[in-house]
Scaffold this motif. Structure first.
Motif, PDB file in Angstrom:
ATOM      1  N   SER A 155      44.222  57.218  -1.448  1.00  0.00           N
ATOM      2  CA  SER A 155      42.917  57.883  -1.500  1.00  0.00           C
ATOM      3  C   SER A 155      42.195  57.785  -0.158  1.00  0.00           C
ATOM      4  CB  SER A 155      42.044  57.288  -2.625  1.00  0.00           C
ATOM      5  OG  SER A 155      41.665  55.968  -2.346  1.00  0.00           O
ATOM      6  N   LEU A 158      44.140  59.991   2.533  1.00  0.00           N
ATOM      7  CA  LEU A 158      43.823  61.409   2.322  1.00  0.00           C
ATOM      8  C   LEU A 158      42.404  61.732   2.781  1.00  0.00           C
ATOM      9  CD1 LEU A 158      45.444  61.935  -1.189  1.00  0.00           C
ATOM     10  CD2 LEU A 158      46.236  62.898   0.972  1.00  0.00           C
ATOM     11  N   LEU A 159      41.479  60.812   2.569  1.00  0.00           N
ATOM     12  CA  LEU A 159      40.100  61.022   3.035  1.00  0.00           C
ATOM     13  C   LEU A 159      40.077  61.122   4.556  1.00  0.00           C
ATOM     14  CD1 LEU A 159      37.031  61.180   2.705  1.00  0.00           C
ATOM     15  CD2 LEU A 159      36.986  58.672   2.675  1.00  0.00           C
ATOM     16  N   SER A 162      41.412  64.441   5.515  1.00  0.00           N
ATOM     17  CA  SER A 162      40.473  65.496   5.098  1.00  0.00           C
ATOM     18  C   SER A 162      39.298  65.616   6.048  1.00  0.00           C
ATOM     19  CB  SER A 162      39.950  65.220   3.687  1.00  0.00           C
ATOM     20  OG  SER A 162      40.990  65.224   2.750  1.00  0.00           O
ATOM     21  N   PHE A 168      34.768  70.506   6.874  1.00  0.00           N
ATOM     22  CA  PHE A 168      34.690  69.366   5.945  1.00  0.00           C
ATOM     23  C   PHE A 168      33.251  69.136   5.496  1.00  0.00           C
ATOM     24  CE2 PHE A 168      33.909  64.780   5.294  1.00  0.00           C
ATOM     25  CZ  PHE A 168      34.744  64.555   4.208  1.00  0.00           C
ATOM     26  N   SER A 233      35.915  58.461  -2.076  1.00  0.00           N
ATOM     27  CA  SER A 233      37.002  58.949  -1.219  1.00  0.00           C
ATOM     28  C   SER A 233      37.800  60.042  -1.931  1.00  0.00           C
ATOM     29  CB  SER A 233      37.919  57.792  -0.808  1.00  0.00           C
ATOM     30  OG  SER A 233      38.526  57.206  -1.936  1.00  0.00           O
ATOM     31  N   SER A 234      38.052  59.857  -3.232  1.00  0.00           N
ATOM     32  CA  SER A 234      38.801  60.872  -3.993  1.00  0.00           C
ATOM     33  C   SER A 234      38.016  62.169  -4.093  1.00  0.00           C
ATOM     34  CB  SER A 234      39.125  60.352  -5.398  1.00  0.00           C
ATOM     35  OG  SER A 234      39.928  59.200  -5.343  1.00  0.00           O
ATOM     36  N   THR A 237      37.906  64.095  -0.794  1.00  0.00           N
ATOM     37  CA  THR A 237      39.209  64.717  -0.540  1.00  0.00           C
ATOM     38  C   THR A 237      39.409  65.944  -1.423  1.00  0.00           C
ATOM     39  OG1 THR A 237      40.164  62.571   0.058  1.00  0.00           O
ATOM     40  CG2 THR A 237      41.700  64.321  -0.539  1.00  0.00           C
ATOM     41  N   MET A 251      45.166  65.719  -7.428  1.00  0.00           N
ATOM     42  CA  MET A 251      45.472  64.781  -6.344  1.00  0.00           C
ATOM     43  C   MET A 251      46.880  65.002  -5.801  1.00  0.00           C
ATOM     44  SD  MET A 251      42.843  63.029  -5.497  1.00  0.00           S
ATOM     45  CE  MET A 251      43.558  61.763  -4.447  1.00  0.00           C
ATOM     46  N   ILE A 254      46.801  67.966  -3.508  1.00  0.00           N
ATOM     47  CA  ILE A 254      46.223  67.587  -2.209  1.00  0.00           C
ATOM     48  C   ILE A 254      47.276  66.895  -1.349  1.00  0.00           C
ATOM     49  CG2 ILE A 254      44.726  65.811  -1.186  1.00  0.00           C
ATOM     50  CD1 ILE A 254      43.061  68.118  -1.597  1.00  0.00           C
ATOM     51  N   LEU A 258      48.379  68.002   2.329  1.00  0.00           N
ATOM     52  CA  LEU A 258      47.934  67.228   3.494  1.00  0.00           C
ATOM     53  C   LEU A 258      48.927  66.172   3.960  1.00  0.00           C
ATOM     54  CD1 LEU A 258      44.164  66.622   2.603  1.00  0.00           C
ATOM     55  CD2 LEU A 258      45.168  68.508   3.916  1.00  0.00           C
TER      56      LEU A 258
END
Length: 353
Positions: A155, A158-159, A162, A168, A233-234, A237, A251, A254, A258
């Motif tokens: 998480s 990925l953040l 992102s 963003f 964070s989730s 993202t 998720m 994503i 990514l």
């Protein structure tokens, strides 16, 4: 009295591991309650974080003070003996519904991510669960010591990725139109109510076993803060995923976009979280039923899986989007009474709310 920080971190880990279930791991739960409302969802997550920190801690501290061995005793303390018994029966049905959602989520992983039919995924999961329950589950729950940290690490990775994407900030601040936009106001309360109500089965006995008010207090605070960071964070993202409501497992979508090199590891992590959640729920239901009926465990487990199998044939996203909010609204009474109930603050030596 000094805080036992080792025990506090253990409590925090149990708290996080209990709340981070299949809906959380797939991201679908976060989308349903928060991300589909955009920036309003972000505000909702911050409110949820506050509730997780303070009411989660209070739940465990009260449990320790009344020496509750199980969530039934806590509910009887909050609601009274008659209504507490009714709430315990209602919780049994909620656990059954959540178990069906978890099973449906396992089927969705097979169908959406692996390309195998949902029915095959359901049967494989049921078969593995029964084998595990026959062999013994102590070793299986050790999987969470790998699965949960891996999911948390994913998480935050990925953040980080992102945040480097164009637009963003615009996506984070965007407020999309939603016909049921009023739910964004209720979501922080129904979401935390659902999770705190269902996590009683684990948190109450853990708190009673530690039985040190300062340690439990800080364990609850640390666990609630960690949950808030994971939610944030989730959410941040997921906001970068176009048409995020179209996915049963957003998720994974994503990660595929990514960080494709980690895709299959993440699918394994999601399935591991769902699998352990299914087993935990089945065991919880089986123990509750055995208290009321003298029936062999294998028959109870068989009945649970038959009921859950037919419910789980419904689309995972649809099932979660209907059942979880309903369970959340039902659970609102629990957190209202929890908030209102005074308790002895061991660190201050006086009664507080």
């Amino acid at each position: 009295m000094k805080t036992n920080w080792g025990a506090a971190f253990q409590i925090a880990a149990v708290y996080v591991g209990t709340v981070v279930g299949a809906g959380f791991a797939t991201g679908r739960e976060i989308v349903e309650f928060f991300s589909r409302f955009g920036f309003i969802g972000l505000i909702g997550i911050l409110m949820s974080g506050y509730i997780f920190i303070f009411l989660g801690s209070k739940l465990m501290r009260i449990s320790a003070q009344i020496k509750a061995a199980s969530y039934q005793e806590l509910n009887e303390y909050l609601f009274g003996r008659f209504f507490g018994s009714a709430i315990n029966i209602l919780m049994l049905f909620m656990l059954l519904g959540v178990c069906a959602v978890m099973l449906s989520g396992a089927g969705a992983v097979f169908e959406e991510q692996i390309g195998i039919s949902k029915t095959a995924g359901l049967l494989v999961t049921i078969g593995l669960t029964i084998i595990t329950m026959i062999v013994g589950i102590r070793g299986l729950f050790a999987v969470n010591t790998f699965v949960v940290p891996m999911m948390i690490a994913f998480s935050f990775i990925l953040l980080f990725i992102s945040m480097k994407l164009p637009n963003f900030a615009e996506q984070v601040l965007f407020i999309p139109y939603a016909e049921d936009g009023w739910k964004a106001v209720v979501a922080p309360f129904s979401y935390t109510a659902l999770n705190l109500t269902l996590s009683q089965a684990v948190l109450v006995p853990v708190a009673s076993e530690i039985n040190d008010d300062r340690t439990i207090k800080w364990g609850g605070y640390l666990g609630g803060a960690a949950l808030t960071l994971i939610l944030l964070s989730s959410h941040l993202t997921l906001m970068m995923l176009p048409n995020l409501e179209a996915y049963d497992i957003p998720m994974a979508a994503i990660v595929k976009t990514l960080a494709s090199s980690f895709y299959w590891i993440f699918v394994f992590v999601i399935y591991g979280e769902i699998f352990t959640s299914v087993i935990g729920n089945v065991f919880g239901i089986e123990r509750q039923v055995k208290k009321h009926f003298s029936v062999p465990s294998i028959l109870i487990v068989g009945f649970i899986f038959v009921v859950c199998y037919f419910i789980s044939l419904i689309n995972y996203g649809t099932l979660l989007s209907y059942l979880y909010p309903i369970f959340g609204y039902v659970s609102l009474t629990f957190i209202i009474l929890l908030w209102m109930k005074p308790f002895e603050d061991g660190s201050k030596g006086k009664k507080v709310r």
